[in-house]
Design a protein around this motif. Sequence first.
Motif, PDB file in Angstrom:
ATOM      1  N   ASN A  73      32.633 128.183 -34.886  1.00 14.80           N
ATOM      2  CA  ASN A  73      31.304 127.836 -34.881  1.00 14.80           C
ATOM      3  C   ASN A  73      31.123 126.227 -35.018  1.00 14.80           C
ATOM      4  O   ASN A  73      30.493 125.895 -35.527  1.00 14.80           O
ATOM      5  N   LEU A  74      32.112 125.535 -34.379  1.00 12.33           N
ATOM      6  CA  LEU A  74      31.960 124.162 -34.479  1.00 12.33           C
ATOM      7  C   LEU A  74      31.353 123.540 -33.487  1.00 12.33           C
ATOM      8  O   LEU A  74      31.997 122.629 -32.651  1.00 12.33           O
ATOM      9  N   LYS A  75      30.057 123.858 -33.176  1.00 12.38           N
ATOM     10  CA  LYS A  75      29.374 123.730 -31.898  1.00 12.38           C
ATOM     11  C   LYS A  75      28.977 122.296 -31.764  1.00 12.38           C
ATOM     12  O   LYS A  75      28.413 121.773 -30.759  1.00 12.38           O
ATOM     13  N   HIS A  76      29.135 121.559 -33.014  1.00 10.23           N
ATOM     14  CA  HIS A  76      28.543 119.945 -32.932  1.00 10.23           C
ATOM     15  C   HIS A  76      29.700 119.129 -32.418  1.00 10.23           C
ATOM     16  O   HIS A  76      29.792 118.131 -32.363  1.00 10.23           O
TER      17      HIS A  76
END
Lengths: 85, 203
Positions: free
Chosen positions: A17-20
């Motif tokens: 979940n490293l959406k940045h």
Amino acid sequence: MEQLMGNLKRQIIEALNLKHLKPEDIGDDQPLFVEGLGLDSIDALELIVLLQQHYSIKIENPQEGPKIFRSVKTIAEYITAHKPA
Amino acid sequence: MITHYCIIRDQNIVLDGKVIFSEKNSDLDAFLLNAYASLKVDYPKFYKMDNLSKLGFLAAEMLLKDRSLLNDYAPEQVALVLSNAHSSTDTDRRYTLSSRTAPSPALFVYTLPNIVAGEICIRHKIKGENAFFVAPAFDPALMADYTDMVMAGDTGASIGGWVDVLGGHYDVFLYLHEKNKAGLAEHTTGQLKELYNTTLWNS
């Protein structure tokens, strides 16, 4: 190896979940834990699951974890050496 | 006194009665990410949180915008009293689904409702009393009575309210209660009920 590392970066971003981040934000040799991407122990478990799910590789010796998961490159090298035929 | 309150409902984020973020026609995941981006907060762990924690985190960020509670209170003097109807069922379901292939450790750590309290405490360095109640609906009397009891001692401030999510449905009402400060409303059952039921917002 380049293609494998590119796939790994996309899978890591999705699984953790490293959406940045974009794949190109993660350096091949960049440390994944603590001072690098700042991953933690839960992320390490996710990486173990990722290897099992996508590459059918089970890490038998947990002591090897820090060495295997040091960077995208070390993970790719481990996959290359241990991927089932 | 209640010094600030935040409502997240119907694709709006409302602080002290004023809409400060609104985004129609987006699902909850997109709404939360865009709201976070609009806040310009640098806290990458947000991306890893489940939706319950993201909602609580955003509401707490709103309450404590431009302010650190630790300038006025010791970490042990700030309490957190939360409640909701669906506990962590939203994430429990996702975890169960992930278990069909490979159980996700990152989801598993959010399969308790009070993890949202932990996320808020870590972010704002809060170390005071905390509690999380699961009830069918927001219960202003429970919040007023329990928080007053907690604040009868050395606790000077508390963050309290309702953080609920299940599927695409969510409802958040979080408020900051401070013992010795002037504020927007008294911390009473009636005022909490009125603020929670607020539907008329200024944009």
